[in-house]
Each structure stands twice: as C-alpha cells, then as structure tokens.
Design an enzyme around this catalytic site. Structure first.
Site, PDB file in Angstrom:
ATOM      1  N   GLY A   1     -45.473  19.105  47.733  1.00 26.15           N
ATOM      2  CA  GLY A   1     -44.132  19.315  47.168  1.00 26.15           C
ATOM      3  C   GLY A   1     -44.178  19.601  45.667  1.00 26.15           C
ATOM      4  O   GLY A   1     -45.256  19.746  45.068  1.00 26.15           O
ATOM      5  N   TYR A   2     -43.011  19.677  45.087  1.00 27.21           N
ATOM      6  CA  TYR A   2     -42.861  20.094  43.678  1.00 27.21           C
ATOM      7  C   TYR A   2     -43.628  19.173  42.719  1.00 27.21           C
ATOM      8  O   TYR A   2     -44.557  19.614  42.020  1.00 27.21           O
ATOM      9  CB  TYR A   2     -41.363  20.124  43.359  1.00 27.21           C
ATOM     10  CG  TYR A   2     -40.987  20.376  41.924  1.00 27.21           C
ATOM     11  CD1 TYR A   2     -41.631  21.361  41.172  1.00 27.21           C
ATOM     12  CD2 TYR A   2     -39.967  19.638  41.308  1.00 27.21           C
ATOM     13  CE1 TYR A   2     -41.261  21.609  39.855  1.00 27.21           C
ATOM     14  CE2 TYR A   2     -39.589  19.876  40.004  1.00 27.21           C
ATOM     15  CZ  TYR A   2     -40.246  20.857  39.269  1.00 27.21           C
ATOM     16  OH  TYR A   2     -39.876  21.083  37.965  1.00 27.21           O
TER      17      TYR A   2
ATOM     18  N   ASN B   1     -40.821  20.250  53.752  1.00 25.08           N
ATOM     19  CA  ASN B   1     -40.269  20.960  52.593  1.00 25.08           C
ATOM     20  C   ASN B   1     -41.364  21.691  51.812  1.00 25.08           C
ATOM     21  O   ASN B   1     -41.352  21.723  50.588  1.00 25.08           O
ATOM     22  CB  ASN B   1     -39.518  19.986  51.678  1.00 25.08           C
ATOM     23  CG  ASN B   1     -38.533  20.702  50.776  1.00 25.08           C
ATOM     24  OD1 ASN B   1     -38.051  21.780  51.114  1.00 25.08           O
ATOM     25  ND2 ASN B   1     -38.260  20.132  49.614  1.00 25.08           N
TER      26      ASN B   1
ATOM     27  N   PHE C   1     -45.219  10.270  47.080  1.00 22.80           N
ATOM     28  CA  PHE C   1     -44.138  11.216  46.771  1.00 22.80           C
ATOM     29  C   PHE C   1     -43.320  11.577  48.013  1.00 22.80           C
ATOM     30  O   PHE C   1     -42.208  12.075  47.883  1.00 22.80           O
ATOM     31  CB  PHE C   1     -44.720  12.542  46.244  1.00 22.80           C
ATOM     32  CG  PHE C   1     -45.476  12.438  44.957  1.00 22.80           C
ATOM     33  CD1 PHE C   1     -44.812  12.522  43.745  1.00 22.80           C
ATOM     34  CD2 PHE C   1     -46.858  12.279  44.943  1.00 22.80           C
ATOM     35  CE1 PHE C   1     -45.506  12.450  42.554  1.00 22.80           C
ATOM     36  CE2 PHE C   1     -47.558  12.203  43.757  1.00 22.80           C
ATOM     37  CZ  PHE C   1     -46.886  12.282  42.555  1.00 22.80           C
TER      38      PHE C   1
ATOM     39  N   SER D   1     -36.414   6.913  41.068  1.00 27.42           N
ATOM     40  CA  SER D   1     -35.505   7.852  40.410  1.00 27.42           C
ATOM     41  C   SER D   1     -34.540   7.092  39.511  1.00 27.42           C
ATOM     42  O   SER D   1     -34.188   5.932  39.789  1.00 27.42           O
ATOM     43  CB  SER D   1     -34.722   8.578  41.496  1.00 27.42           C
ATOM     44  OG  SER D   1     -33.628   9.258  40.939  1.00 27.42           O
ATOM     45  N   ALA D   2     -34.076   7.775  38.482  1.00 28.19           N
ATOM     46  CA  ALA D   2     -33.051   7.204  37.604  1.00 28.19           C
ATOM     47  C   ALA D   2     -31.775   6.894  38.377  1.00 28.19           C
ATOM     48  O   ALA D   2     -30.936   6.126  37.919  1.00 28.19           O
ATOM     49  CB  ALA D   2     -32.741   8.181  36.477  1.00 28.19           C
TER      50      ALA D   2
ATOM     51  N   TYR E   1     -29.302   9.045  49.803  1.00 25.23           N
ATOM     52  CA  TYR E   1     -30.614   9.359  49.200  1.00 25.23           C
ATOM     53  C   TYR E   1     -30.939   8.341  48.099  1.00 25.23           C
ATOM     54  O   TYR E   1     -32.006   7.726  48.080  1.00 25.23           O
ATOM     55  CB  TYR E   1     -30.630  10.788  48.627  1.00 25.23           C
ATOM     56  CG  TYR E   1     -31.756  10.992  47.635  1.00 25.23           C
ATOM     57  CD1 TYR E   1     -33.073  11.082  48.072  1.00 25.23           C
ATOM     58  CD2 TYR E   1     -31.514  11.024  46.253  1.00 25.23           C
ATOM     59  CE1 TYR E   1     -34.122  11.222  47.159  1.00 25.23           C
ATOM     60  CE2 TYR E   1     -32.546  11.155  45.345  1.00 25.23           C
ATOM     61  CZ  TYR E   1     -33.845  11.259  45.799  1.00 25.23           C
ATOM     62  OH  TYR E   1     -34.878  11.368  44.893  1.00 25.23           O
TER      63      TYR E   1
ATOM     64  N   LYS F   1     -33.927   5.097  47.632  1.00 23.28           N
ATOM     65  CA  LYS F   1     -34.824   4.810  46.488  1.00 23.28           C
ATOM     66  C   LYS F   1     -34.679   3.339  46.080  1.00 23.28           C
ATOM     67  O   LYS F   1     -35.666   2.651  45.833  1.00 23.28           O
ATOM     68  CB  LYS F   1     -34.490   5.721  45.301  1.00 23.28           C
ATOM     69  CG  LYS F   1     -34.854   7.154  45.512  1.00 23.28           C
ATOM     70  CD  LYS F   1     -36.360   7.339  45.548  1.00 23.28           C
ATOM     71  CE  LYS F   1     -36.756   8.700  46.067  1.00 23.28           C
ATOM     72  NZ  LYS F   1     -38.135   8.814  46.499  1.00 23.28           N
TER      73      LYS F   1
ATOM     74  N   PHE G   1     -36.398  10.888  35.453  1.00 26.17           N
ATOM     75  CA  PHE G   1     -35.097  11.421  35.068  1.00 26.17           C
ATOM     76  C   PHE G   1     -35.002  12.847  35.670  1.00 26.17           C
ATOM     77  O   PHE G   1     -35.152  12.965  36.879  1.00 26.17           O
ATOM     78  CB  PHE G   1     -34.864  11.230  33.563  1.00 26.17           C
ATOM     79  CG  PHE G   1     -34.454   9.773  33.311  1.00 26.17           C
ATOM     80  CD1 PHE G   1     -35.363   8.730  33.509  1.00 26.17           C
ATOM     81  CD2 PHE G   1     -33.145   9.442  33.019  1.00 26.17           C
ATOM     82  CE1 PHE G   1     -34.963   7.382  33.398  1.00 26.17           C
ATOM     83  CE2 PHE G   1     -32.731   8.104  32.889  1.00 26.17           C
ATOM     84  CZ  PHE G   1     -33.645   7.083  33.085  1.00 26.17           C
TER      85      PHE G   1
ATOM     86  N   ARG H   1     -18.472  17.321  40.350  1.00 18.94           N
ATOM     87  CA  ARG H   1     -19.091  17.133  41.661  1.00 18.94           C
ATOM     88  C   ARG H   1     -18.982  15.656  42.025  1.00 18.94           C
ATOM     89  O   ARG H   1     -19.223  14.786  41.175  1.00 18.94           O
ATOM     90  CB  ARG H   1     -20.561  17.572  41.572  1.00 18.94           C
ATOM     91  CG  ARG H   1     -21.324  17.524  42.856  1.00 18.94           C
ATOM     92  CD  ARG H   1     -22.700  18.176  42.728  1.00 18.94           C
ATOM     93  NE  ARG H   1     -23.562  17.487  41.754  1.00 18.94           N
ATOM     94  CZ  ARG H   1     -24.804  17.851  41.482  1.00 18.94           C
ATOM     95  NH1 ARG H   1     -25.339  18.914  42.074  1.00 18.94           N
ATOM     96  NH2 ARG H   1     -25.524  17.191  40.601  1.00 18.94           N
TER      97      ARG H   1
END
Ligand code: NAD
Ligand code: UD1
Length: 352
Positions: A12-13, A37, A89, A133-134, A159, A163, A188, A302
């Site tokens: 992944g990324y 993904n 990850f 994650s933040a 989601y 976390k 972040f 949003r």
C-alpha cells in the site's frame, strides 16, 4: 544476516515507502498483502508497487499474497521466517465505506489485528509498530495535539473507531503481559511520494482525501475541486491540517523500529510536522508546484470533518530522534511528479 521484519500491507501507499527505507537501512522486509487495495498488473503475481520498489532499490522484495483474516495462511508466514518485529499497516481505510459497511471494517481491521497478535504470541514475537491515526483524538480539546490528549471521544466514523479500538487492544495487552513492546504511530495527513515518482498513492475511484483530489484536478482527471466548508474558525475559514511528507513518515517507522527495544509496554507517538496549513494554502502550494490552475468551488462542510487538526511532534523528536524535514511545497512537487508520471496510478489501462 539482516533482520526479518514482517510488513503487513506493505504493497500500500505508506507501507511501500517504508519498505524502501527498510531495505536502505539493511533490514529484510517480508511483505504480506492481500492486494485488496493494491494493483497487480496483468501477467504478474506481485503488486506493481512491489515491482517498482525493486526498481528503486535494486533488491528483490519478499512478497506473499496473504489475507491477514485467514489465520492459517498467516501462521504459515510465521513458520517460514523468524521475525524480529512487525510493522502493521494492513487494513481498510476509506471513511465513507466504513460508514456504509461498518461490519466489514470491524471484521477486517480488528480481525486481522487479532490474528496477527495471536500469531505473534504463538511464535514469541512481541515487538510491533502499528499504523494508528490522528483520528483517535476525536474533536481536539487543545492545539497542537500532544500524545496526552484524550483519545476515543467524538470519533465520527467506524474507520476511526477501529483505530481507537485497536489501540485499546494493544494497551490492554501490554498491561496484561509484560513482554510486549508496542509503538502506536499516530499519523497526521500523509502527502507526496518517493522522489523517483515510481511509487505513490493510488486511490481507486474518486479520492476522498484532499491532496490526491487536487492532483487529479491538475492533471485533468476531475473538473473541479469542492472545498468542504469556508466557515471554520481558522484564518481563512477552510480546514487546517498537518500535512506530512510520506517519506518523512516512512523514516519515522525506521526510527520507531530502532527504538522499540527501549519501549516498555505500549507507547504512542504523533507523526506530524507541528505546522498546520489551510485547504486554500495547500491548493496554492500545489498550484505553484505544478504550474497548473486548480479550479475550485466552496461546498458545505463534510459530515464529521474538523476545523483545525495539527500535531505536537515533540515526543517523537525527543524519544525517537525523528523530525519531519520536508515542506509542503516539496510534498506537492513530489506528488505532482508521481501524478504526471502515472496519470492513472498503477493501472495503465484505466481511463483518465
Ligand atoms: P493502503 O490501502 O494504501 O495500504 C493498506 C494495504 O493493506 C493495502 O495494500 C491493502 O491491499 C492491504 N490490506 C488490506 N486488508 C488486508 C488484509 N486483510 N490482509 C492483508 N492485506 C490487507 O493504505 P495506506 O494509506 O498505506 O495506510 C496504511 C495504514 O495506515 C492503514 O492502516 C491506514 O488506516 C493507516 N493510516 C493511513 C492514513 C492515510 O492518510 N493514508 C492516515 C492515518 C492512518
Ligand atoms: C480524513 C478522514 C480521517 C482519516 C484521514 C486520513 C474524514 C471525515 N476524515 O481526514 O478519518 O484519518 O482522512 O486518511 O473523512 N477537503 C476538501 N475537499 C476534498 C477533500 C478534502 O475540501 O475533496 C478538505 C477537508 O474538508 C479537510 C481537508 O481538506 O478540511 C483535509 O481532508 P482529508 O485529506 O480528507 O483529511 P482529513 O479530513 O484530515
């Protein structure tokens, strides 16, 4: 002999950028990914991102197409290699999808992590670095956000909750069993790509995150950017985020790995720059880096979005000896290089 590091989600990324750094630091990453993904090009078994890491580093990457939710398959990987640590990850990360299909997110993100922990215990491996994650901080009570800020309040989507729940699992585990050394890295907003332009973020369908969307507007894949909200309590009214170069983020993982033996139990670190930029500032930076116009319009806020979110990264500096070095303009330059070299991401057959 170099140490084996299990990298779940390494195709992944963020994982792929970290694999490059692991190789450059003399570790031997073993990537496990089910490619849910990650694009696998026709006629190949290995994801495109992994093949490109091999081009960047000149090294062969060990890759196994395994779903972490399949415990038997995961066990076979632990049987094969003696890992000194795990970098975790793997998981699903779309906020929208998690709202419409929460059970899939709980099943995959929590199920995969529980299987992983059970395999680690069975094979006496207790060192793990987890991609948090933040988002776990929920609505900020103060800024910048440091690691002592409360977590778990006001998280608006499944989601984000996965976390937080995974963090809770790790905290409970470390309380119950003293041999665990767990680092929670709270990212972040990762942006950019490797300087080669060979690996980068490849969203499937319209991007949810700001900078990939901006890049797709610049290349002509999307007509216009919608800026969600211009009435936040921020200097220009648009949201403020702590954008961090993905290569800086990857380096944060190497620092965490090098420090992990000093950890006693479970420890969280922010990975951010400490500086917030507004959506309009980020769009302007991208315009300059790409020399392209970015048409935009203001749209309503949003659902679940926050005004200003930026990190206090002091603890990572003090204890991990890590700081983010690269500027927002550098993030934009590298993202633009990736976007122009790969207008349709890893999939050359996709229509622009
Ligand atoms: P990504 O989707 O690019 O990478 C995750 C990888 O995990 C993918 O290659 C996917 O195929 C794999 N995967 C998913 N489920 C799997 C399973 N059951 N078994 C094996 N492999 C599986 O995401 P990313 O942006 O690289 O994020 C990596 C991690 O960092 C994720 O856990 C994500 O939640 C977290 N994170 C990301 C961001 C961000 O903005 N990108 C921010 C905070 C935290
Ligand atoms: C989002 C997720 C968060 C996740 C993070 C990283 C939501 C509510 N939050 O956070 O859970 O951890 O991504 O993956 O989805 N923006 C626009 N137009 C766009 C896209 C974004 O104006 O097309 C704005 C947003 O309103 C926000 C800023 O850009 O103010 C950053 O958005 P984004 O990149 O999605 O990140 P986060 O909102 O921080």
């Amino acid at each position: 002999m170099s140490e084996y590091i299990l990298v779940t989600g390494g195709a992944g990324y963020i994982g792929s950028h970290t694999v490059v750094d692991l190789l450059e630091n003399g570790f031997c990453p073993v990537v496990v990914d089910n490619c849910v993904n990650a694009i696998v090009a026709e006629g190949h078994k290995t994801p495109e991102s992994i093949r490109r890491i091999e081009t960047i580093t000149g090294e062969k990457v060990i890759f196994h197409n395994v779903d972490l939710c399949n415990k038997k398959d995961l066990e076979s990987i632990f049987e094969k290699y003696k890992f000194s640590a795990i970098m975790h990850f793997a998981g699903l990360k779309s906020v929208n999808e998690s709202v419409s299909n929460p059970m899939n997110y709980y099943e995959v993100n929590l199920g995969a992590t529980i299987n992983l922990i059970e395999c680690m215990k069975a094979y006496n491996i207790f060192n793990i670095v987890f991609s948090s994650s933040a988002t776990v901080y929920g609505i900020p009570e103060r800024l910048p956000i440091d690691e002592s800020h409360p977590v778990g309040n006001g998280i608006t989507n499944p989601y984000g909750k996965t976390k937080y729940f995974i963090e809770e699992i790790f905290r409970d585990l470390a309380k119950a069993e003293s041999q665990w050394k767990i680092i929670l890295l709270r990212y972040f907003n990762p942006v950019g790509s490797h300087v080669s332009g060979l690996i980068g973020e490849d969203p499937q369908g319209p991007p949810n995150n700001l900078m990939p969307y901006v890049a797709q507007v610049a290349i002509g894949r999307r007509p216009i950017l919608s800026i969600f909200g211009n009435d936040y309590d921020t200097p220009d009214g648009t949201g403020v985020r702590d954008f961090i170069h993905v290569v800086d983020l990857a380096k944060g993982h190497i620092s965490a790995l090098k420090h992990i033996n000093e950890v006693c139990g479970c420890k969280a670190y922010n990975l951010g720059t400490g500086k917030g930029y507004s959506v309009l500032e980020a769009v302007e930076a991208f315009k300059e880096a790409s020399n392209k116009d970015i048409p935009y319009k203001f749209a309503p806020r949003r659902l679940g979005d926050l005004g200003d979110v930026h990190a206090d990264p002091t603890l990572a500096k003090k204890e991990l000896n890590w700081t983010a070095n690269w500027s927002l303009s550098r993030m934009c330059e590298d993202l633009w290089r990736w976007q122009t070299m790969n207008p349709t991401g890893y999939n050359p057959n996709e229509k622009i």
